[in-house]
Write an enzyme that holds these catalytic residues in place. Structure first.
Site, PDB file in Angstrom:
ATOM      1  N   SER A   1      17.099 -20.026  31.988  1.00  0.00           N
ATOM      2  CA  SER A   1      18.367 -19.523  32.262  1.00  0.00           C
ATOM      3  C   SER A   1      19.215 -20.093  32.086  1.00  0.00           C
ATOM      4  O   SER A   1      18.876 -21.705  32.570  1.00  0.00           O
ATOM      5  CB  SER A   1      18.923 -18.646  32.619  1.00  0.00           C
ATOM      6  OG  SER A   1      18.356 -19.579  34.404  1.00  0.00           O
TER       7      SER A   1
ATOM      8  N   HIS B   1      20.539 -25.197  43.041  1.00  0.00           N
ATOM      9  CA  HIS B   1      21.284 -24.581  43.920  1.00  0.00           C
ATOM     10  C   HIS B   1      22.164 -24.725  44.925  1.00  0.00           C
ATOM     11  O   HIS B   1      23.326 -24.346  45.756  1.00  0.00           O
ATOM     12  CB  HIS B   1      20.500 -23.647  45.569  1.00  0.00           C
ATOM     13  CG  HIS B   1      19.120 -22.898  44.467  1.00  0.00           C
ATOM     14  ND1 HIS B   1      18.281 -23.068  43.557  1.00  0.00           N
ATOM     15  CD2 HIS B   1      19.091 -21.991  44.339  1.00  0.00           C
ATOM     16  CE1 HIS B   1      17.172 -22.504  43.356  1.00  0.00           C
ATOM     17  NE2 HIS B   1      18.451 -21.366  43.504  1.00  0.00           N
TER      18      HIS B   1
ATOM     19  N   ASP C   1       6.673 -16.741  34.092  1.00  0.00           N
ATOM     20  CA  ASP C   1       7.110 -17.748  35.840  1.00  0.00           C
ATOM     21  C   ASP C   1       6.527 -16.531  36.271  1.00  0.00           C
ATOM     22  O   ASP C   1       6.061 -15.553  36.998  1.00  0.00           O
ATOM     23  CB  ASP C   1       8.510 -17.719  36.164  1.00  0.00           C
ATOM     24  CG  ASP C   1       9.485 -18.484  34.924  1.00  0.00           C
ATOM     25  OD1 ASP C   1       8.834 -19.396  34.658  1.00  0.00           O
ATOM     26  OD2 ASP C   1      10.670 -18.011  34.778  1.00  0.00           O
TER      27      ASP C   1
ATOM     28  N   LEU D   1      31.677  -8.910  50.435  1.00  0.00           N
ATOM     29  CA  LEU D   1      31.739  -9.915  51.379  1.00  0.00           C
ATOM     30  C   LEU D   1      31.579 -11.268  50.230  1.00  0.00           C
ATOM     31  O   LEU D   1      31.703 -12.408  50.625  1.00  0.00           O
ATOM     32  CB  LEU D   1      30.547  -9.807  51.998  1.00  0.00           C
ATOM     33  CG  LEU D   1      29.943 -11.314  53.231  1.00  0.00           C
ATOM     34  CD1 LEU D   1      31.374 -11.458  53.753  1.00  0.00           C
ATOM     35  CD2 LEU D   1      28.492 -11.219  54.041  1.00  0.00           C
ATOM     36  N   LYS D   2      30.600 -11.171  49.007  1.00  0.00           N
ATOM     37  CA  LYS D   2      29.917 -11.749  48.361  1.00  0.00           C
ATOM     38  C   LYS D   2      31.404 -12.099  48.271  1.00  0.00           C
ATOM     39  O   LYS D   2      32.087 -13.637  47.114  1.00  0.00           O
ATOM     40  CB  LYS D   2      29.114 -11.342  47.395  1.00  0.00           C
ATOM     41  CG  LYS D   2      29.256 -11.883  46.102  1.00  0.00           C
ATOM     42  CD  LYS D   2      28.127 -11.401  44.834  1.00  0.00           C
ATOM     43  CE  LYS D   2      27.902 -12.309  43.567  1.00  0.00           C
ATOM     44  NZ  LYS D   2      27.383 -12.926  43.425  1.00  0.00           N
TER      45      LYS D   2
END
Length: 778
Positions: free
Chosen positions: A448, A709, A614, A26-27
């Site tokens: 990152s 995002h 984090d 699906l990804k």
């Protein structure tokens, strides 16, 4: 347990199933569509094949009633917003032009229209898209997705039960749309929403649905009388509809509390309840209200959120008790299996002894089917399965992996002085500024940088032997050089090495700590097409050697600007792993914290002046019930301080959190005693900065100004506006400028201009601070 068969044979069922497919089909199909490599038809064909394969797999495992509607191309809450017509005005034109592209625009945004806000789905690591509602919201029913998927399943011969997010939970998860009055509450729209749900239910009934499940996980949280009243009205009204299927109301993740007697008295036909972990209290609560006479009970006795095999004997004892509390008892996992990987048998690299302890989605469906058979036919019918289960549980208990005397002795020796920095923040701030010499509004990133296809290829080539370790390390070194060079040219003040060597912020460390196990195929959806492989925390934890010194030190050798050491905090190391369930979480957190404390100390000794630990999971792991929160926050904040409190005053400790509601943990954020905290703020319009200001938070803050995002590149004026809002809330001398989160999921073509604009917007904003000089601006 009574060996006689149950009077009404129980069904085996599940509430939902992993969506991605065994090879993340699906990804790949969705991202191929976004990139223009696949057509919409190809995407829909792939999705239909995955649904068909799931239903076949479930049925072959012994599941009697399969769910429909739980499958999603991005998020099931977004699907619900579409189902009820709750489409923000800025996305309506896109949705009208192309239904699929409009759907993805709400999820990811466009250059001209920001996406919906994203936050955690209760206390899981799944993210949902937050519906936006206002006093002028008009709901309209759109049953197309639910009808199509139900018809797909029934056409293939399966007994299917559509699953919808319930109306009360949908409204409680929503937020006021921009422009709504400050005191507007989405729950006030309930009377408008219920007729739309009634229409969808009528459509499903007309299509042949016998049962429909309405998920109300918000009931696992403390709810005020107004919500309980709305709940009573909701299922009172829906329950008496003449043209409806039978209604199964499901709640999970914790005990139902005051909502249980309310639901028990409504005219719905059944309840689906969680009986695992803290929700085991539902058993006594159900007995206290007199059970569910005349109703169906779907009993969630298999833990749907963790990967350990169930204690089948204990689960059968719970089911035997429940037989006396409802007219019909069916068996299920505690919640949707969306939260666990697909199949443990794919993990051929694990020690076979350890593999016996694991149950992923396919194994959990086997457990559910076994329990249903045992309940129906008696324990003799499943004697071989019970014997194998007892042997596997005993093997885990006796394993040397689970107990390291040295680790346990070190944990016992921890004293209060080990969890507190000796200098107050004000003294530390002066020492850190003297060492770092940073400007006002210093700029940085979260850690990152893009994980490019070339990096992933290099990692795969190393794993398969196509390149050796030396060639791989040169590739990593080259990526770090490029990343540092870019940051310097962009004008960032505190740099990072970009983490090209890290596959995941938890897995990377888990692979270097004792007690953790890594999987090859254990993918779990975090949001949209973002999948992670949570490691499995199986035993006592310790660090055998430094984990980050080499590449942090290499990056620092390339620049005169400070480079942050980057670590993942102890709570997040637990929350984003499948944690052991055979000891208290506080004990496991202390073990991880001590391992990280060793790493922090080594980084400082190597000259690292800024160390970021984090903790994005601090808020998401907050217990759903208020009564359980103080104990959790006490051990969670202590674990962070244990990891970070051994440094000098002039070493600056950062932490980071993202995509959660922080308002109810502000006191805990202060209790972390970090020097700088960076937080998600772009999608929420800098709300967290206002909340911190209102709470009098005294330390340095970096509310994110760039939403990573979404693929959209923010304009410099947009960034400047967010910075100005932040400056109004937090004094400029305590304010940092940074993105919302790490940049690994973005491409360099987005990251470069976005960070250049961010740095320029920060330089401009410095000139507007009181007392700013030309030197500060430049």
């Amino acid at each position: 347990m009574d060996r006689r068969p149950a009077t009404v044979p129980p069904l085996a069922t599940v509430y939902g199933y992993p969506r991605q497919g065994p090879r993340r089909e699906l990804k790949k199909a969705i991202e191929g569509y976004w990139a223009g490599r696949h057509t919409a038809e190809t995407l829909h064909t792939t999705a239909a094949e995955l649904r068909r394969d799931t239903w076949r797999t479930l049925t072959e495992a012994g599941i009697d009633e399969v769910p429909t509607g739980d499958f999603s191309l991005y998020d099931h809450v977004l699907d619900t917003a579409v189902m009820v017509g709750a489409i923000p005005a800025r996305h309506r034109a896109a949705c009208d032009t192309d239904r699929l592209d409009g759907y993805f625009a709400m999820a990811r945004g466009t250059q001209d229209a920001p996406p919906l806000e994203m936050t955690k789905w209760f206390d899981t690591n799944y993210h949902y898209l937050v519906p936006e509602l206002g006093p002028d919201t008009i709901f309209t029913a759109d049953s197309a997705k639910q009808l199509a998927e139900f018809r797909e399943a029934t056409a293939l011969g399966y007994t299917a039960r559509p699953v919808l997010v319930g109306p009360v939970t949908f409204l409680l998860l929503a937020k006021p749309a921009d422009g709504a009055p400050a005191d507007f509450q989405p729950l006030t729209l309930l009377d408008r929403l219920l007729p739309v749900y009634a229409e969808v239910l009528a459509d499903l009934r007309a299509a042949g649905a016998e049962w429909v499940q309405l998920d109300e996980p918000a009931l696992a949280q403390d709810q005020p009388p107004a919500v309980l009243s709305a709940l009573r009205r909701t299922y009172g009204d829906l329950g008496i509809l003449a043209d409806r299927p039978r209604l199964l109301v499901a709640s999970y993740f914790d005990r139902l509390g005051d909502a249980l007697p309310v639901l028990a008295q409504t005219p719905v036909d059944g309840l689906a309840m969680d009986f695992t972990g803290p929700a085991a209290a539902n058993l006594d609560a159900l007995a206290a209200v007199g059970g569910l006479p005349g109703k169906r009970l779907v009993a969630g006795v298999v833990d749907g959120r963790n990967v350990w095999l169930s204690d089948l004997g204990k689960a059968l004892a719970t089911l035997a008790t429940l037989l006396g509390l409802a007219d019909r008892v069916d068996v299920a996992p505690s919640c949707s299996l969306l939260h666990v990987p697909l199949d443990a048998t794919a993990e051929r690299d694990l020690d076979p002894q350890v593999a016996r302890w694991l149950a992923f989605a396919r194994q959990k469906t086997d457990e559910v089917a076994t329990l249903a058979r045992g309940l129906a036919e008696g324990v003799d019918a499943i004697a071989p399965q019970l014997a194998a289960n007892r042997a596997a549980l005993a093997s885990r208990t006796a394993s040397a992996l689970t107990h390291d005397p040295a680790v346990r002795a070190r944990c016992t020796a921890v004293a209060d002085r080990d969890t507190r920095r000796p200098q107050p923040y004000a003294e530390r701030a002066v020492a850190q500024q003297a060492r770092l010499g940073l400007p006002d509004l210093p700029t940085t990133t979260i850690g990152s940088f893009p994980q490019t296809p070339e990096l992933r290829t290099a990692r795969a080539d190393l794993r398969t032997g196509r390149i050796d370790q030396a060639a791989y390390e040169e590739r990593i070194a080259a990526e770090i050089r490029d990343t540092v060079t870019f940051q310097e040219k962009a004008g960032l003040d505190v740099l990072v090495h970009g983490e090209p060597e890290r596959n995941d912020m938890v897995q990377y460390f888990a692979e270097q700590l004792t007690g953790y196990l890594a999987t090859r195929h254990g993918w779990v959806q975090s949001y949209g097409t973002r999948y992670v492989r949570p490691p499995i925390l199986a035993g006592d934890v310790s660090r055998t050697e430094p984990m980050t010194l080499r590449w942090t030190g290499y990056a620092q050798s390339l620049t005169g600007r400070p480079v942050k050491g980057m670590l993942t905090g102890p709570v997040t190391m637990l929350a984003w792993s499948f944690v052991r369930d055979d000891q208290p979480l506080a004990d496991t957190a202390r073990q991880v914290a001590l391992a990280l404390r060793d790493e922090v100390g080594d980084l400082e000794s190597a000259g690292t002046a800024v160390i970021q630990v984090d903790e994005p999971a601090l808020r998401e792991t907050l217990p759903l019930r208020t009564a359980d929160r103080s104990g959790y926050l006490a051990w969670a904040t202590e674990a962070f301080r244990l990891a970070t409190s051994g440094v000098r005053a002039d070493t600056q400790i950062h932490t980071h959190m993202c995509y959660a509601e922080f308002g109810d943990i502000l006191a805990a954020i202060e209790e972390l005693d970090a020097d700088v905290i960076s937080l998600e703020a772009a999608r929420s319009g800098m709300r967290i900065a206002d909340e911190l200001a209102a709470a009098g938070y005294p330390r340095e803050v970096g509310p994110g100004v760039y939403d990573i995002h979404s693929p959209r590149i923010p304009a410099e004026d947009e960034l400047a506006d967010l910075i100005a809002r932040a400056v109004r809330a937090v004094p400029g001398r305590r304010l940092w400028i940074n993105p919302d989160c790490g940049l690994k999921t973005r491409g360099w073509q987005e990251v470069r201009p976005a960070l250049e604009r961010m740095a320029e917007a920060a330089r401009r904003a410095r000139g507007d601070l009181p007392g700013a000089s030309a030197e500060a601006v430049g």
